[in-house]
Design an enzyme around this catalytic site. Structure first.
Site, mmCIF file in Angstrom:
data_model
loop_
_atom_site.group_PDB
_atom_site.id
_atom_site.type_symbol
_atom_site.label_atom_id
_atom_site.label_comp_id
_atom_site.label_asym_id
_atom_site.label_seq_id
_atom_site.Cartn_x
_atom_site.Cartn_y
_atom_site.Cartn_z
ATOM 1 N N ASP A 1 0.821 -1.216 0.000
ATOM 2 C CA ASP A 1 0.000 0.000 0.000
ATOM 3 C C ASP A 1 0.853 1.263 0.000
ATOM 4 O O ASP A 1 0.658 2.161 0.841
ATOM 5 C CB ASP A 1 -0.935 0.011 1.210
ATOM 6 C CG ASP A 1 -1.785 -1.240 1.310
ATOM 7 O OD1 ASP A 1 -2.192 -1.770 0.266
ATOM 8 O OD2 ASP A 1 -2.052 -1.683 2.445
ATOM 9 N N GLU B 1 -11.400 0.826 -3.734
ATOM 10 C CA GLU B 1 -10.718 1.263 -2.510
ATOM 11 C C GLU B 1 -9.463 2.024 -2.879
ATOM 12 O O GLU B 1 -9.178 2.267 -4.051
ATOM 13 C CB GLU B 1 -10.364 0.051 -1.644
ATOM 14 C CG GLU B 1 -9.489 -0.971 -2.349
ATOM 15 C CD GLU B 1 -9.345 -2.280 -1.586
ATOM 16 O OE1 GLU B 1 -9.902 -2.400 -0.487
ATOM 17 O OE2 GLU B 1 -8.674 -3.182 -2.114
#
Length: 509
Positions: A14, A180
């Protein structure tokens, strides 16, 4: 000049990036590991050096009782008017049944970082956008029960964490599951909304939309996804969860996560990768080569080659642990010390073991390379039930150990394997001494465990274990394998401390 992906190997998922002048900074998720959210610095987007963590104090990050792969999800890093802001989600899982979004800030990314400002905002993957008119927006995922899946946004008061406008759904993506990881940018009169879709598995992809206003309506790019390695033969797979940055020379780049599977299973975790970004004449970006991430790619013009790999031989002579060491959850202060015996790491084994969702006496670093060796010199006088040694650790149900232990008044070196409910001592050898060098060697498919008497050249092999049983596809979760030192009393407090004179992570590739 070409570079090799991943640019930050191992469990560094991420990624989020920002630029301040000609300096680049990057952060990653850490889930249930402490300290939280490593901070990296680079001058060329390829060579990265860790300079600290955002969350270093229990007041910033409380992880007690959290299950594996709960904790810190998907941070975003931004620079605005002299401050760096890191916003993220703490998912409490079953420990308290909820999640909280918050941000911290610092005037330098090496820290110290502020105490958290908690936000009235549900969902995960929050991102901050600072508009030219002074307004600040928070963007994230659906979070309330019954909310449609998609990307939500509101204006936010940064000092208070309170919303200044209604929370609204601004884009549902292109039809892939789990929209997302949103990031909002303003360029050339357009507001671009970059997201991840398809889930963080083999169907992962990067998609983008744009609008004339920050709240939409958003028009999807006709060439979506602008990055995905799904259904390709690329050696890096599951690419997604990207963030864009414009370099100081005007070029554009994307950082994103990817995995390097071995026979469709990956154990090193989701890793940080880099790709160039090209813009079409009609104003849409495409990342990589034809929307694919390759193992070898052309670097920025200001990239001049790889730096030599950093030495990871730690003699524990510093006052603090090196930045690459981690704990499982918040460590108990009584369990470890660098001062109790100068030049040694001291671990006091507790009742907590590596099988528990608690914080054992365990100091570990990420396995970042398929072929590597992790070794340490241990001095330990175990009594019955006490043990200390090295572990290859994925989670509390999937790990291997080589250790010195006490059994019925005798000392033994053992190799233990755990894979789910299968838990066994695979090998055991009597050992009369209290000092030993332990080693774990890794290759793409497995590990070998051996020991050496101090002052001798010969290594004694205890056994082997498969890396596939520690893979995400088997063990589950969102993390990667760690290599570390541990001590335990196996249900009680160990009577003697374990001393580690040095630890060495060596790349064999």
């Amino acid at each position: 000049m070409k570079f090799i992906n991943p640019v930050i190997p191992g469990f560094y998922p991420d990624p989020s990036i920002c630029r301040a002048g000609e300096d680049y900074y990057l952060v990653n998720s850490t889930f249930h590991y402490f300290p939280g959210v490593p901070v990296f610095h680079s001058r060329d987007l390829v060579n990265w050096q860790q300079i600290g963590h955002c969350l270093t104090r229990p007041e910033q990050l409380e992880l007690a009782g959290l299950e594996s792969s709960m904790g810190i999800f998907a941070p975003t890093l931004r620079y605005h008017e002299g401050y760096f802001y890191m916003i993220t989600t703490l998912i409490n899982g079953r420990a308290s049944g909820g999640m909280r979004n918050f941000y911290v800030r610092a005037d330098h990314p090496a820290g110290p970082w502020s105490d958290p400002v908690f936000l009235d905002w549900p969902g995960i993957d929050p991102s901050l956008f600072f508009d030219e008119d002074g307004r600040v927006y928070i963007t994230g995922t659906n979070g309330f029960s019954g909310e449609p899946a998609g990307i939500y946004q509101a204006e936010i008061g940064l000092e208070t964490g309170k919303l200044l406008s209604p929370r609204q759904l601004i884009w549902t993506g292109t039809g892939g599951k789990s929209p997302e990881g949103p990031h909002l940018y303003r360029m050339n009169g357009w507001y671009y909304l970059l997201i991840a879709e398809g889930g963080t598995e083999y169907g992962h992809m990067v998609t983008i939309a744009r609008s004339t206003g920050p709240s939409g309506p958003f028009e999807a790019a006709p060439g979506n996804p602008i990055m995905s390695n799904r259904s390709t033969g690329q050696l890096i797979q599951a690419t997604g969860h990207a963030d864009l940055v414009q370099a100081h020379d005007g070029s554009w780049w994307a950082v994103m996560l990817g995995i390097r599977p071995v026979s469709r299973r990956h154990h090193l975790g989701r890793e940080t990768c880099l790709a160039p970004v090209a813009w079409s004449p009609d104003g849409w970006p495409v990342a990589g080569n034809g929307a694919q991430l390759e193992l070898e790619m052309e670097g920025p013009d200001f990239y001049h080659g790889p730096r030599p790999a950093e030495a990871r031989l730690d003699h524990f002579a510093a006052a603090e642990l090196q930045e690459y060491w981690s704990f499982l959850r918040n460590p108990y202060p009584a369990d470890w010390s660098l001062r109790e015996r100068q030049g040694w790491l001291t671990l006091h084994g507790s009742a907590v073991t590596l099988n528990d969702t608690d914080s054992p006496a365990f100091v570990a670093c990420r396995q970042q390379h398929f072929r590597c060796a992790f070794s340490a010199l241990l001095q330990f006088t175990p009594e019955d039930g006490d043990e200390a040694g090295l572990s290859v650790y994925m989670n509390e149900l999937h790990h291997y150990e080589i250790a010195l232990t006490g059994v019925n008044g005798q000392r033994y070196l053992l190799l233990r394997k755990r894979a789910g409910s299968i838990w066994m001592v695979a090998e055991q050898a009597a050992y009369a001494g209290d000092t030993v060098i332990l080693r774990i060697q890794a290759d793409r498919k497995g590990y070998s465990f051996s020991y050496q008497l101090p002052g001798e050249a010969e290594w004694h092999l205890l056994g082997h274990a498969e890396s596939s049983l520690l893979s995400t596809e088997v063990a589950g979760g969102f993390t990667g394998v760690y290599l570390g030192m541990y001590a335990t009393g196996n249900g009680t407090r160990a009577k003697q401390p374990a001393y580690f004179d040095w630890a060495d992570y060596r790349i064999d590739e």
